[in-house]
Design a protein around this motif. Structure first.
Motif, mmCIF file in Angstrom:
data_model
loop_
_atom_site.group_PDB
_atom_site.id
_atom_site.type_symbol
_atom_site.label_atom_id
_atom_site.label_comp_id
_atom_site.label_asym_id
_atom_site.label_seq_id
_atom_site.Cartn_x
_atom_site.Cartn_y
_atom_site.Cartn_z
ATOM 1 N N LEU A 53 -35.624 124.990 36.179
ATOM 2 C CA LEU A 53 -34.540 125.311 35.251
ATOM 3 C C LEU A 53 -33.371 124.342 35.424
ATOM 4 C CD1 LEU A 53 -33.354 127.223 33.117
ATOM 5 C CD2 LEU A 53 -32.476 128.631 35.000
ATOM 6 N N ALA A 54 -32.966 124.118 36.679
ATOM 7 C CA ALA A 54 -31.815 123.255 36.936
ATOM 8 C C ALA A 54 -32.134 121.791 36.636
ATOM 9 C CB ALA A 54 -31.360 123.416 38.390
ATOM 10 N N VAL A 55 -33.255 121.308 37.165
ATOM 11 C CA VAL A 55 -33.611 119.906 36.969
ATOM 12 C C VAL A 55 -33.942 119.630 35.507
ATOM 13 C CG1 VAL A 55 -35.287 118.118 37.567
ATOM 14 C CG2 VAL A 55 -34.377 119.616 39.341
ATOM 15 N N GLY A 56 -34.661 120.568 34.877
ATOM 16 C CA GLY A 56 -35.026 120.380 33.472
ATOM 17 C C GLY A 56 -33.810 120.261 32.581
ATOM 18 N N PHE A 57 -32.817 121.123 32.806
ATOM 19 C CA PHE A 57 -31.605 121.054 31.995
ATOM 20 C C PHE A 57 -30.838 119.758 32.273
ATOM 21 C CE2 PHE A 57 -27.073 121.647 31.345
ATOM 22 C CZ PHE A 57 -27.041 122.131 30.044
ATOM 23 N N ALA A 58 -30.683 119.409 33.550
ATOM 24 C CA ALA A 58 -29.901 118.219 33.899
ATOM 25 C C ALA A 58 -30.517 116.950 33.312
ATOM 26 C CB ALA A 58 -29.786 118.102 35.417
ATOM 27 N N LEU A 59 -31.838 116.825 33.411
ATOM 28 C CA LEU A 59 -32.481 115.614 32.902
ATOM 29 C C LEU A 59 -32.411 115.547 31.375
ATOM 30 C CD1 LEU A 59 -35.617 115.374 35.205
ATOM 31 C CD2 LEU A 59 -33.525 114.027 35.324
ATOM 32 N N ALA A 60 -32.609 116.674 30.711
ATOM 33 C CA ALA A 60 -32.530 116.669 29.249
ATOM 34 C C ALA A 60 -31.100 116.425 28.777
ATOM 35 C CB ALA A 60 -33.064 117.984 28.688
ATOM 36 N N PHE A 61 -30.122 117.001 29.482
ATOM 37 C CA PHE A 61 -28.722 116.847 29.093
ATOM 38 C C PHE A 61 -28.219 115.431 29.360
ATOM 39 C CE2 PHE A 61 -24.090 117.911 29.495
ATOM 40 C CZ PHE A 61 -23.931 118.376 28.202
ATOM 41 N N ALA A 62 -28.938 114.692 30.208
ATOM 42 C CA ALA A 62 -28.545 113.304 30.485
ATOM 43 C C ALA A 62 -28.620 112.432 29.247
ATOM 44 C CB ALA A 62 -29.433 112.714 31.584
ATOM 45 N N ALA A 63 -29.208 112.945 28.169
ATOM 46 C CA ALA A 63 -29.261 112.195 26.920
ATOM 47 C C ALA A 63 -27.881 111.869 26.381
ATOM 48 C CB ALA A 63 -30.053 112.968 25.866
ATOM 49 N N VAL A 64 -26.840 112.580 26.851
ATOM 50 C CA VAL A 64 -25.482 112.255 26.399
ATOM 51 C C VAL A 64 -25.090 110.842 26.833
ATOM 52 C CG1 VAL A 64 -24.767 114.669 26.469
ATOM 53 C CG2 VAL A 64 -24.363 113.223 28.458
ATOM 54 N N GLY A 65 -25.815 110.265 27.782
ATOM 55 C CA GLY A 65 -25.482 108.943 28.284
ATOM 56 C C GLY A 65 -25.985 107.800 27.434
ATOM 57 N N GLY A 66 -26.749 108.071 26.384
ATOM 58 C CA GLY A 66 -27.201 106.999 25.516
ATOM 59 C C GLY A 66 -28.694 106.993 25.298
ATOM 60 N N PRO A 67 -29.183 106.113 24.430
ATOM 61 C CA PRO A 67 -30.599 106.106 24.063
ATOM 62 C C PRO A 67 -31.549 105.859 25.224
ATOM 63 C CG PRO A 67 -29.302 104.792 22.530
ATOM 64 C CD PRO A 67 -28.392 105.144 23.664
ATOM 65 N N ARG A 68 -31.173 105.007 26.160
ATOM 66 C CA ARG A 68 -32.105 104.700 27.251
ATOM 67 C C ARG A 68 -32.300 105.902 28.165
ATOM 68 N NH1 ARG A 68 -29.455 99.509 26.880
ATOM 69 N NH2 ARG A 68 -30.946 97.948 26.178
ATOM 70 N N LEU A 69 -31.223 106.605 28.502
ATOM 71 C CA LEU A 69 -31.376 107.812 29.317
ATOM 72 C C LEU A 69 -32.134 108.889 28.554
ATOM 73 C CD1 LEU A 69 -27.942 108.188 31.161
ATOM 74 C CD2 LEU A 69 -30.170 107.690 32.157
ATOM 75 N N ALA A 70 -31.862 109.012 27.261
ATOM 76 C CA ALA A 70 -32.580 109.996 26.456
ATOM 77 C C ALA A 70 -34.067 109.680 26.425
ATOM 78 C CB ALA A 70 -32.014 110.021 25.036
ATOM 79 N N GLY A 71 -34.406 108.408 26.296
ATOM 80 C CA GLY A 71 -35.814 108.040 26.266
ATOM 81 C C GLY A 71 -36.511 108.203 27.602
ATOM 82 N N ALA A 72 -35.793 108.002 28.696
ATOM 83 C CA ALA A 72 -36.397 108.122 30.028
ATOM 84 C C ALA A 72 -36.549 109.560 30.479
ATOM 85 C CB ALA A 72 -35.551 107.356 31.050
ATOM 86 N N ALA A 73 -35.802 110.498 29.897
ATOM 87 C CA ALA A 73 -35.769 111.884 30.374
ATOM 88 C C ALA A 73 -37.145 112.537 30.457
ATOM 89 C CB ALA A 73 -34.821 112.711 29.510
ATOM 90 N N PRO A 74 -38.035 112.447 29.427
ATOM 91 C CA PRO A 74 -39.346 113.094 29.558
ATOM 92 C C PRO A 74 -40.159 112.569 30.734
ATOM 93 C CG PRO A 74 -38.909 112.509 27.275
ATOM 94 C CD PRO A 74 -37.852 111.856 28.093
#
Length: 688
Positions: A76-97
């Protein structure tokens, strides 16, 4: 190549099956499941930066797998943090999965902290090989960066400004077409995802601001009317020449880093001379003895000068960050002196709410993965990891897309399971067969799957994982049955949370945020018009920067717009997303920014007192422009009283612009010019 090399190195070269598993899935995670935009070298740099994060995820996942409840809480914690990291831009959003997968893999039994070193070695080897392959194999030509596009736009603006300064007539149709086409190259849909400035830092914010202001400048230059009687006037000519010099210096700054300090100061001085020439000497003074056509052109030229000054500031910030040399005192550049942690906090804080599409996506995927991990742990699913992988790769941001994805994935998985059952039955325990077939199947699966769609991807991946696990442990045809069961469970979990958590994704939020922005902008337009007319000083927007409600509406609209720029496509999906093509969202943002900037400029003291006729004209014209904003807002709002329909097309300029009261001062023409520019922004929101 990377997945096969890492797997065979550890499985047969070092006889380390755990390391082989992690080497293979590390490459699959950040090379297949992740969708990091950019060229191979850009992806390699991103993976290298994420290497410490990958180590941390493997360590945390390994230690939390001791109990189902700890693994679920961690998910729950890691899943939310990694998905929410998309606020940092396209590269973080693409790397999250891919990063999600690197936590999911070690979070399942067996609880074996003694194998942590082997897990880390496999992960590191897979990622290092991936970095080398991305950087060295099949080099891709780099597309023009956003800075290069902005530099080209500034160069075209300099060309147009110089033409206007040296000739009394307006631009030719060819020049106008060039200005509009160059402006369109700065729209996000025209820019590769990796090049879009969507990060929270000073440089990214300033580069996005550069694109916005460059489009504004090109639009204003293209719409500048011809000089009356063929006499542009020395003051106007000086401003246009200074605009050309500053735009050229901005293009040079974007390419070489040289700050445009001197051209900026020269344009500021030239602008002040035009403003003084067309302004009354003080409250109650008679207007200057200039014909209305001249005053109207002065107002339009001042709009151009303001856009050029903003361009010079934004460009210097984009190149030099907090060390910029050009003046940044304008409220629109509030971020200029802020440090990175403050700007990150500002970005996170504005997204930490249910109206943020980043927050919605993070909650959706975190809850879905947590539920899948709970089901896999409670029911002790064999290969429960596959169920979570299905949830991760098949859950989309809209319910309709999720359903269509799941249907195709189940069909593909079933077909792949039949092939797997036949292969395992025929080959039995002869691992040499699987070892020979696996590299060729990897090449086929990773090439065909993403191109043919999610059904093919899931089917081919089903056979691939069977070939892998058949070399790690004794496997029978029942492995195919377990794969189908896991994908079915993972799909069901993804579908449930797709229905429960914001099933329309970012579509509604973008419409809602844009509608709210235009509603707030309409309020500012009415209040500013009333204040300029001398009928509503108490209702004037106050504070800096701008009216707080409109400022917040712009932030939320930019957040929703950033979601479109950072839209990710999970493993096996087709790129492109479902971005509506009938709305120019950047034009909506431009209208909001221009409302703030113009209102702030017009209400700077001392205000000239308008006569009754100019005051009535300004107030009425402001009401007309505000009504047009509300009309577009109502069409965009998904929660309004009427269903959202096509965005209405706005006439290029209100008819009231033709009726000019005699003896009006410069403030009247400046206000009319501002309202006309807002109308121009509104005409660009609706697209064919």
């Amino acid at each position: 190549m990377v997945a096969a090399a890492g797997f065979y190195l550890f499985r047969y070269g070092l006889d380390r099956p755990v390391g082989a598993t992690y080497a293979l899935f590390a490459a699959v995670a950040l090379g297949g499941l992740a969708r990091i935009p950019g060229t191979g070298r850009q992806r390699a740099v991103m993976v290298l930066r994420l290497l410490p994060v990958c180590w941390l995820l493997v360590v945390v996942g390994t230690w939390l797998s001791v109990r189902t409840w700890s693994a679920v809480v961690g998910m729950l914690a890691v899943g939310f943090a990694l998905a929410f990291a998309a606020v940092g831009g396209p590269r973080l959003a693409g790397a999250a999965p891919g990063l999600q997968l690197l936590y999911i893999l070690p979070s399942f039994p067996p609880y074996a902290p003694g194998t942590l070193a082997e897990r880390l070695a496999g992960t590191t080897t897979g990622l290092v090989l991936l970095v080398a392959a991305e950087a060295l194999l099949f080099p891709e030509p780099a597309p023009p960066s956003y800075r290069e596009r902005a530099a080209d736009a500034a160069r075209v603006a300099a060309h147009c400004a110089m033409l206007l300064a040296t000739a009394p007539h307006a631009l030719t149709d060819t020049d106008v077409r060039l200005a509009h086409e160059t402006g369109r190259t700065l729209r996000s849909l025209s820019v590769p995802e990796a090049e879009r400035p969507a990060g929270p830092g000073v440089r990214d914010r300033a580069l996005a601001h550069t694109g916005l202001v460059a489009r504004t400048l090109l639009s204003r230059l293209a719409d500048l009317p011809a000089a009356p009687d063929g006499r542009p006037g020395p003051e106007v000519t000086a401003v246009l020449r200074a605009v050309a010099a500053l735009a050229a210096a901005a293009a040079t700054c974007l390419r070489t880093g040289r700050p445009p300090v001197t051209p900026y100061a020269e344009l500021a001085a030239a602008r002040a001379r035009v403003a003084a020439a067309s302004a009354a000497c003080g409250p109650g003074a008679a207007p200057p003895d200039l014909p209305p056509a001249v005053l109207r052109r002065h107002a339009a030229v001042l709009e151009i000068a303001d856009a050029a000054l903003a361009l010079g500031t934004a460009v210097d910030l984009a190149v030099r960050g907090r060390h910029a040399s050009v003046e940044t005192g304008q409220s629109r550049f509030w971020y200029a002196s802020s440090r990175a942690p403050v700007l990150w906090w500002h970005r996170v804080r504005h997204h930490a709410g249910r109206r943020s599409v980043f927050f919605q996506n993070a909650v959706r995927i975190a809850l879905a993965l947590t539920a899948a991990r709970l089901v896999a742990g409670v029911d002790t699913l064999p290969h429960g990891f596959w169920a979570m992988l299905a949830t991760l790769s098949l859950t989309r941001t809209t319910m309709g897309e999720t359903w269509s994805t799941i249907r195709a994935a189940l069909v593909g998985t079933l077909a792949g399971a039949l092939v797997t059952a036949g292969a395992l039955t025929l080959a039995g325990t002869h691992t040499a067969v699987y070892a020979v077939v696996l590299p060729a199947w990897m090449l086929f699966a990773f090439t065909v799957g993403p191109v043919k769609g999610v059904g093919w991807a899931q089917g081919l991946f089903t056979v691939l994982v069977a070939l892998v696990f058949a070399q790690l442990t004794t496997s029978t045809w029942k492995l195919a049955e377990e794969r189908v069961l896991d994908v079915l469970i993972g799909s069901a979990v993804g579908a449930v949370f797709g229905v429960l958590a914001w099933p329309r994704g970012a579509h509604d939020e973008m419409h809602r945020a844009a509608a709210e922005l235009l509603r707030r902008a309409a309020e500012i337009v009415v209040a500013t018009g009333a204040s300029v007319a001398g009928t509503g000083a108490g209702s004037a927007p106050t504070g800096a920067p701008g009216h707080p409600s409109l400022q917040r509406a712009i932030v939320l609209a930019e957040s929703a717009y950033a979601q479109f720029q950072c839209e990710q496509v999970p493993f096996g999906g087709r790129p492109g997303g479902t971005v509506p093509r009938h709305v120019d969202w950047q034009a909506t943002l431009m209208a909001g920014h221009h409302t703030l900037w113009g209102s702030e400029r017009l209400l700077q003291p001392p205000l000239t007192v308008l006569g009754p006729a100019p005051a009535e004209s300004v107030s009425g014209l402001g009401d007309r422009v505000a009504a047009r904003m509300l009309l577009v807002s109502a069409a965009l709002d998904p929660g309004g009283d009427t269903p959202t329909g096509p965005v209405p097309r706005i006439e290029p300029a209100p008819a009231a612009l033709a009726a000019e009261p005699p003896g009006a001062p410069r403030l009247y023409y400046a206000t009319v010019s501002w309202l006309a520019s807002l109308t121009t922004d509104l005409t660009r929101i609706a697209r064919e």
